[in-house]
Design an enzyme around this catalytic site. Structure first.
Site, PDB file in Angstrom:
ATOM      1  N   ARG A 241     -13.064  -1.653  -0.984  1.00  0.00           N
ATOM      2  CA  ARG A 241     -12.672  -1.215   0.359  1.00  0.00           C
ATOM      3  C   ARG A 241     -13.765  -0.394   1.061  1.00  0.00           C
ATOM      4  NH1 ARG A 241      -9.113   1.902   1.570  1.00  0.00           N
ATOM      5  NH2 ARG A 241      -8.268   0.857   3.403  1.00  0.00           N
TER       6      ARG A 241
ATOM      7  N   CYS B 107     -26.173  -5.149  -6.885  1.00  0.00           N
ATOM      8  CA  CYS B 107     -27.350  -5.447  -6.065  1.00  0.00           C
ATOM      9  C   CYS B 107     -26.933  -5.687  -4.616  1.00  0.00           C
ATOM     10  CB  CYS B 107     -28.100  -6.656  -6.617  1.00  0.00           C
ATOM     11  SG  CYS B 107     -28.909  -6.323  -8.188  1.00  0.00           S
TER      12      CYS B 107
ATOM     13  N   ARG C  23       0.817  -1.206   0.000  1.00  0.00           N
ATOM     14  CA  ARG C  23       0.000   0.000   0.000  1.00  0.00           C
ATOM     15  C   ARG C  23       0.863   1.273   0.000  1.00  0.00           C
ATOM     16  NH1 ARG C  23      -4.913  -0.050   2.689  1.00  0.00           N
ATOM     17  NH2 ARG C  23      -4.105  -1.793   3.915  1.00  0.00           N
TER      18      ARG C  23
END
Length: 422
Positions: A309, A340, A274
């Site tokens: 996320r 959905c 990250r």
């Protein structure tokens, strides 16, 4: 957090033409920003002696990105056969790869030993007997249990599925030595997206204390410690950045103290994913619908399958509207996809400038665990990936998925089991 001014200046003027050329949605990554972060990381640890970053492939498993990491001299942290293949395709061999899997299968052990092998990092003492041939150099993932706290993403170490317990560690190294291991490393990974430098410094201190203890008990030396990844990035505007320079300085001091006391210094590894790429990627999507009920909704042409996320963790990702600055006329809206699922939201009651159908929205800090965590629920297809190169050109580095891709696993030779079949 809002993009760096340098990335914004490079990217935003191009976005209308890029959206016309490539269509939306797409993730786009910044080569110059990734290279700058890599250089800063190496500079921060320049005084440590032997240091190496093993880029966490899971964060952004794209061959073009891995090629950049390889060019910068980084290794790769892998946890699956697919990630091993990607790392080797990028040119990594042997000690360039650290294989840290968990619940490891026989097939994964075979793959880890192929093509020059790798640094094998075992997650559990029970796996020692399952390694087909114990390599000369072995590492264990350490779980300190109640001695340390984790954070909300990885969780309490006592409850985590990862790692060898403290009371098992001596036996683990003994058993590995009995099977032929002669060189040793120790790894841990206790937190994810951690922005407090002090926490990671204490992790380095813990690893050095543990290897000093194991060295005394078993008369072995350690080739390296691996502090893991987990360095955080400032997703929210008010977040502070991780102080990587301080981490480098304090790690250097700890290693020097260890060397004075023990007579040798291990190499220091880390496996940031990250931190290396997260701030250097964005998801570009177009507003296609408005809905006003009990709230105001902005429907966009990306959905949670491109960035899970926010829906999975409630994570914040900063959003900008191309060509529209925040101001007094901002309106609180939910930015939603078409999945959905009611958690298919990139933002909830977020103040944004008035958005019209056709406007481009930039969802920021998606350069790690964005496309990589994509999925195909509802048959939704993952978007393309682009690279804004250092020379200013924009390169397609992954095409968008197609329905043909999605249905490919339904094309197969018929196979039916029946009782008595051999």
């Amino acid at each position: 957090m809002p993009l760096s001014s340098a990335y914004r200046q490079r990217l935003f003027p191009l976005l209308p033409e890029l959206a016309t050329c490539f269509g939306t949605p797409f993730h786009i990554y910044d080569e110059a920003g990734i290279r700058t972060t890599g250089a800063q990381l190496k500079q921060a640890f320049a005084g440590v002696g032997r240091f190496r970053e093993y880029y966490a492939v899971k964060a952004l498993p794209n061959p073009r990105i891995l090629a950049l990491m390889h060019e910068m001299g980084f290794g790769f942290d892998c946890s699956s056969v697919a990630e091993l293949q990607l790392a080797r395709a990028a040119g990594a061999r042997g000690d360039d790869i650290m294989f840290t899997s968990n619940n490891t299968s026989p097939e994964e052990f075979v793959a880890a030993a192929q093509d020059g092998g790798c640094l094998l990092n075992l997650d559990d003492i029970s796996l020692i007997a399952k390694v087909p041939q114990m390599p000369e150099l072995i590492c264990f993932r350490y779980n300190p249990g109640p001695a340390r706290s984790g954070n909300s993403i990885i969780g309490n170490p006592v409850e985590a599925k990862y790692g060898v317990a403290h009371e098992q560690l001596l036996d683990a190294f003994r058993q590995a030595r009995e099977r032929g291991a002669r060189r040793f490393g120790l790894h841990t990974m206790l937190a994810s997206n951690e922005r407090d430098c002090r926490y990671v410094v204490e992790t380095v201190r813990m690893l050095l204390d543990v290897i000093a203890w194991v060295s005394r008990e078993l008369s072995i030396r350690f080739e390296f410690i691996n502090m893991g990844g987990g360095l955080g990035i400032p997703y929210q505007p008010e977040d502070s950045a991780f102080d990587v320079a301080r981490l480098g300085r304090e790690t250097q001091a700890l290693v020097q103290d260890f060397e004075q006391a023990q007579g040798y210094a291990p190499a220091v590894f880390m496996e940031s994913g990250r931190y290396m790429t997260g701030p250097h990627g964005v998801l570009v999507t177009r507003a296609i619908n408005h809905k006003d009920t009990y709230r105001r909704f902005i429907g966009v042409d990306a959905c949670m399958s491109a960035l899970m996320r926010p829906g999975m963790y409630g994570a914040y990702h900063h959003i900008e509207v191309v060509g529209k600055a925040p101001g007094a006329d901002d309106v609180a809206v939910d930015v939603v996809g078409s999945l959905c699922e009611n958690n298919d939201k990139f933002a909830i009651e977020r103040p944004l400038p008035p958005i019209a159908d056709g406007d481009l929205l930039v969802i920021e800090d998606t350069g790690a665990h964005g496309h990589a965590m994509g999925f195909n629920y509802n048959g939704r297809l993952r978007p393309q990936e682009l690279l804004l190169r250092a020379d200013g050109q924009v390169e397609l580095i992954r095409r968008a998925e197609t329905l043909q891709d999605h249905f490919a696993t339904l094309q197969f030779e018929p196979k039916v089991w029946h009782s008595g079949a051999h």
